[in-house]
Design a protein around this motif. Sequence first.
Motif, mmCIF file in Angstrom:
data_model
loop_
_atom_site.group_PDB
_atom_site.id
_atom_site.type_symbol
_atom_site.label_atom_id
_atom_site.label_comp_id
_atom_site.label_asym_id
_atom_site.label_seq_id
_atom_site.Cartn_x
_atom_site.Cartn_y
_atom_site.Cartn_z
ATOM 1 N N ILE A 315 0.826 -1.211 0.000
ATOM 2 C CA ILE A 315 0.000 0.000 0.000
ATOM 3 C C ILE A 315 0.859 1.259 0.000
ATOM 4 O O ILE A 315 0.561 2.235 -0.693
ATOM 5 C CB ILE A 315 -0.964 -0.010 1.199
ATOM 6 C CG1 ILE A 315 -1.910 -1.211 1.092
ATOM 7 C CG2 ILE A 315 -1.777 1.273 1.243
ATOM 8 C CD1 ILE A 315 -2.665 -1.506 2.373
ATOM 9 N N PHE A 316 1.938 1.248 0.771
ATOM 10 C CA PHE A 316 2.854 2.392 0.715
ATOM 11 C C PHE A 316 3.412 2.544 -0.694
ATOM 12 O O PHE A 316 3.570 3.665 -1.199
ATOM 13 C CB PHE A 316 3.995 2.228 1.716
ATOM 14 C CG PHE A 316 3.738 2.889 3.040
ATOM 15 C CD1 PHE A 316 3.509 4.243 3.119
ATOM 16 C CD2 PHE A 316 3.724 2.146 4.204
ATOM 17 C CE1 PHE A 316 3.262 4.855 4.342
ATOM 18 C CE2 PHE A 316 3.477 2.743 5.433
ATOM 19 C CZ PHE A 316 3.244 4.103 5.497
ATOM 20 N N GLY A 317 3.719 1.421 -1.330
ATOM 21 C CA GLY A 317 4.162 1.476 -2.721
ATOM 22 C C GLY A 317 3.120 2.108 -3.619
ATOM 23 O O GLY A 317 3.433 2.896 -4.513
ATOM 24 N N GLY A 318 1.818 1.787 -3.361
ATOM 25 C CA GLY A 318 0.738 2.376 -4.134
ATOM 26 C C GLY A 318 0.631 3.873 -3.931
ATOM 27 O O GLY A 318 0.426 4.637 -4.884
ATOM 28 N N LEU A 319 0.771 4.316 -2.676
ATOM 29 C CA LEU A 319 0.711 5.751 -2.398
ATOM 30 C C LEU A 319 1.889 6.490 -3.039
ATOM 31 O O LEU A 319 1.728 7.562 -3.628
ATOM 32 C CB LEU A 319 0.718 5.999 -0.893
ATOM 33 C CG LEU A 319 -0.626 5.941 -0.167
ATOM 34 C CD1 LEU A 319 -0.423 6.298 1.305
ATOM 35 C CD2 LEU A 319 -1.618 6.905 -0.794
ATOM 36 N N ILE A 320 3.058 5.911 -2.905
ATOM 37 C CA ILE A 320 4.235 6.522 -3.527
ATOM 38 C C ILE A 320 4.062 6.564 -5.037
ATOM 39 O O ILE A 320 4.415 7.549 -5.700
ATOM 40 C CB ILE A 320 5.511 5.744 -3.138
ATOM 41 C CG1 ILE A 320 5.780 5.913 -1.642
ATOM 42 C CG2 ILE A 320 6.701 6.229 -3.948
ATOM 43 C CD1 ILE A 320 6.891 5.023 -1.111
ATOM 44 N N ALA A 321 3.461 5.498 -5.601
ATOM 45 C CA ALA A 321 3.203 5.457 -7.035
ATOM 46 C C ALA A 321 2.269 6.584 -7.455
ATOM 47 O O ALA A 321 2.465 7.234 -8.486
ATOM 48 C CB ALA A 321 2.596 4.104 -7.427
ATOM 49 N N ALA A 322 1.230 6.824 -6.628
ATOM 50 C CA ALA A 322 0.267 7.884 -6.942
ATOM 51 C C ALA A 322 0.961 9.234 -7.025
ATOM 52 O O ALA A 322 0.706 10.039 -7.936
ATOM 53 C CB ALA A 322 -0.830 7.919 -5.884
ATOM 54 N N VAL A 323 1.838 9.484 -6.080
ATOM 55 C CA VAL A 323 2.502 10.783 -6.028
ATOM 56 C C VAL A 323 3.566 10.904 -7.108
ATOM 57 O O VAL A 323 3.666 11.930 -7.803
ATOM 58 C CB VAL A 323 3.121 10.991 -4.631
ATOM 59 C CG1 VAL A 323 3.887 12.298 -4.586
ATOM 60 C CG2 VAL A 323 2.027 10.975 -3.573
ATOM 61 N N MET A 324 4.361 9.863 -7.282
ATOM 62 C CA MET A 324 5.421 9.906 -8.287
ATOM 63 C C MET A 324 4.864 10.043 -9.695
ATOM 64 O O MET A 324 5.418 10.768 -10.525
ATOM 65 C CB MET A 324 6.279 8.638 -8.202
ATOM 66 C CG MET A 324 7.324 8.662 -7.118
ATOM 67 S SD MET A 324 8.446 7.261 -7.300
ATOM 68 C CE MET A 324 9.771 7.774 -6.209
ATOM 69 N N SER A 325 3.757 9.338 -9.975
ATOM 70 C CA SER A 325 3.208 9.364 -11.323
ATOM 71 C C SER A 325 2.730 10.764 -11.698
ATOM 72 O O SER A 325 2.840 11.181 -12.855
ATOM 73 C CB SER A 325 2.053 8.365 -11.450
ATOM 74 O OG SER A 325 1.018 8.676 -10.540
ATOM 75 N N THR A 326 2.201 11.486 -10.725
ATOM 76 C CA THR A 326 1.805 12.869 -10.994
ATOM 77 C C THR A 326 3.027 13.775 -11.051
ATOM 78 O O THR A 326 3.125 14.656 -11.914
ATOM 79 C CB THR A 326 0.832 13.365 -9.912
ATOM 80 O OG1 THR A 326 -0.262 12.460 -9.825
ATOM 81 C CG2 THR A 326 0.314 14.750 -10.239
ATOM 82 N N GLY A 327 3.951 13.559 -10.137
ATOM 83 C CA GLY A 327 5.150 14.379 -10.109
ATOM 84 C C GLY A 327 5.973 14.277 -11.376
ATOM 85 O O GLY A 327 6.430 15.305 -11.913
ATOM 86 N N ASP A 328 6.155 13.053 -11.886
ATOM 87 C CA ASP A 328 6.972 12.908 -13.097
ATOM 88 C C ASP A 328 6.304 13.582 -14.299
ATOM 89 O O ASP A 328 6.952 14.188 -15.135
ATOM 90 C CB ASP A 328 7.303 11.435 -13.386
ATOM 91 C CG ASP A 328 6.081 10.537 -13.585
ATOM 92 O OD1 ASP A 328 5.005 11.041 -13.962
ATOM 93 O OD2 ASP A 328 6.211 9.318 -13.359
ATOM 94 N N SER A 329 4.961 13.480 -14.357
ATOM 95 C CA SER A 329 4.233 14.118 -15.459
ATOM 96 C C SER A 329 4.437 15.630 -15.436
ATOM 97 O O SER A 329 4.672 16.258 -16.477
ATOM 98 C CB SER A 329 2.739 13.813 -15.341
ATOM 99 O OG SER A 329 2.515 12.420 -15.335
ATOM 100 N N ILE A 330 4.321 16.206 -14.245
ATOM 101 C CA ILE A 330 4.443 17.658 -14.114
ATOM 102 C C ILE A 330 5.863 18.111 -14.428
ATOM 103 O O ILE A 330 6.079 19.132 -15.109
ATOM 104 C CB ILE A 330 4.035 18.093 -12.699
ATOM 105 C CG1 ILE A 330 2.553 17.776 -12.468
ATOM 106 C CG2 ILE A 330 4.297 19.573 -12.483
ATOM 107 C CD1 ILE A 330 2.120 17.893 -11.024
ATOM 108 N N LEU A 331 6.836 17.369 -13.968
ATOM 109 C CA LEU A 331 8.231 17.703 -14.250
ATOM 110 C C LEU A 331 8.494 17.762 -15.750
ATOM 111 O O LEU A 331 9.077 18.718 -16.274
ATOM 112 C CB LEU A 331 9.164 16.674 -13.609
ATOM 113 C CG LEU A 331 9.509 16.840 -12.136
ATOM 114 C CD1 LEU A 331 10.317 15.640 -11.668
ATOM 115 C CD2 LEU A 331 10.303 18.113 -11.915
#
Length: 482
Positions: A315-331
């Motif tokens: 689940i922590f992996g899922g939460l980190i995935a949620a944040v990273m996936s948005t962060g990488d797109s914005i970057l």
Amino acid sequence: MPVNTFDVIIVLFYLALVLYIGYYSMKRISGFKDYTVAGRSMPMALIFATLAATLAGGGATIGRVAFVYETGLVIFLAVFGVVFSQILIGQFVAPRVRNLGNVYTVGDVFGYFYGRSGKLVSGIFSFLYSVGMFGVQVLAMGRILETMTGFDYIPMTILGSVITVIYTWGGGMLAVIYTDAIQFIILTIGIATTLTLALNNIGGVPAIVEKVSAIDAGILDFTGGWTVAAMIAFFLTFLLGEALAPFYIQRYVSSRNALDSKRSVTYLGIFYFFMTTAVVFIGLAGVVLLPGTDPDLVFTTLILEHMPTGAVGLIFGGLIAAVMSTGDSILNTASTIFTRDIYQEFINPKATDKQMLNLAKWSTLIVGIGGILVALLIPNVFDLMVFIFDLWAPSIVPVIIIALLWGKARDRKVSPYAAIPAILAGIISSLLWNYGLNEPFEIPTLIVGICMNLFTFFIAHQLTKKKQPTRAFMQEDLDPEG
């Protein structure tokens, strides 16, 4: 209390995987087009996955749970706003953006309809919007890792950001889309697992409703005790606040064709309703299981204290995935905006493809640092997200929607002189109404800003629609084969 070793290994494996994908994608980058729009070759399934993973970022997970925990089911106004927004955009707007041609950014759309001046203004706004939105993800990442490791928030914020920046810097849009596909799967499994186990701990949906009602019945009030004007403003904030965000425009034009863009965005709206409903119930579970907790830490604390070993890492992996996936797109989007809309257009029009690619990579690093600073200045996930939405919606959104939907695809019905005064009217009136006048008569800032934008646009268009565009207002052409 930090997680145990087995769960840490699961999370570390996931982080290593996304770094490897960044390295793998880096070897496939041959130019600026690959780095920024993945060669315009992505199928519908991958576009849907990257859009879903991007939309379900820190604000939609950590922020939504915190809002439900504090305020309650009035959050569904935001949910419906996003759902309606994505379905309408999927049906009417995304295909038109894809059919415009050689589009990379919001600035390209503005350049086509409003000339170089519109491109510059939209480029600056889009860049600042992206930096702020990356700050939201950085902030959420720090909160996740803070709970997971037990270390201080600031170094954890920097650590999570650095990992996201590294693989985005290396692989560009190819890395973003490939990692988003994996992150979408991990995110969906993580949220479903959290909801299932939380419901099991409490005794099911009826038990959650009963216990939340006993703690604070106001949480279950769908109006939240708000005025009608406040509810309308909240709905509009999420209907328009992330509409046509720069990182979504980039996804629409990365697809193989307009039909893939249409379907992927429409399916996204449907998926988002079910995903966010699950997140809302996780927030209600937090009300029952974690009284007196910092709202921004409810989701992560619920995982840590009430989920079994193995599930915690997943689940922590899922939460980190949620944040990273948005962060990488914005970057990636922010670097593209700076490189194409500002550098190539106004600083070095003769820049080579190699120069563009190198600058895009350097821009990724700069935006990463800027996002960290924003996150440290405004340390509340949901508040930061709403603040950014309230500036984007009354400035850029109205003028781009009018341009895209007025007439047939590729028609230019709008006056190129209308955009800049409308944008300035929207943003200035919003800031004055909110911070100068403190929302008199309880009329929400967003409504005032949008109305001023539309009124100014109409007046400017009527006054200049027959005027021949000159210099900075000359509309730019786009290669239809782009």
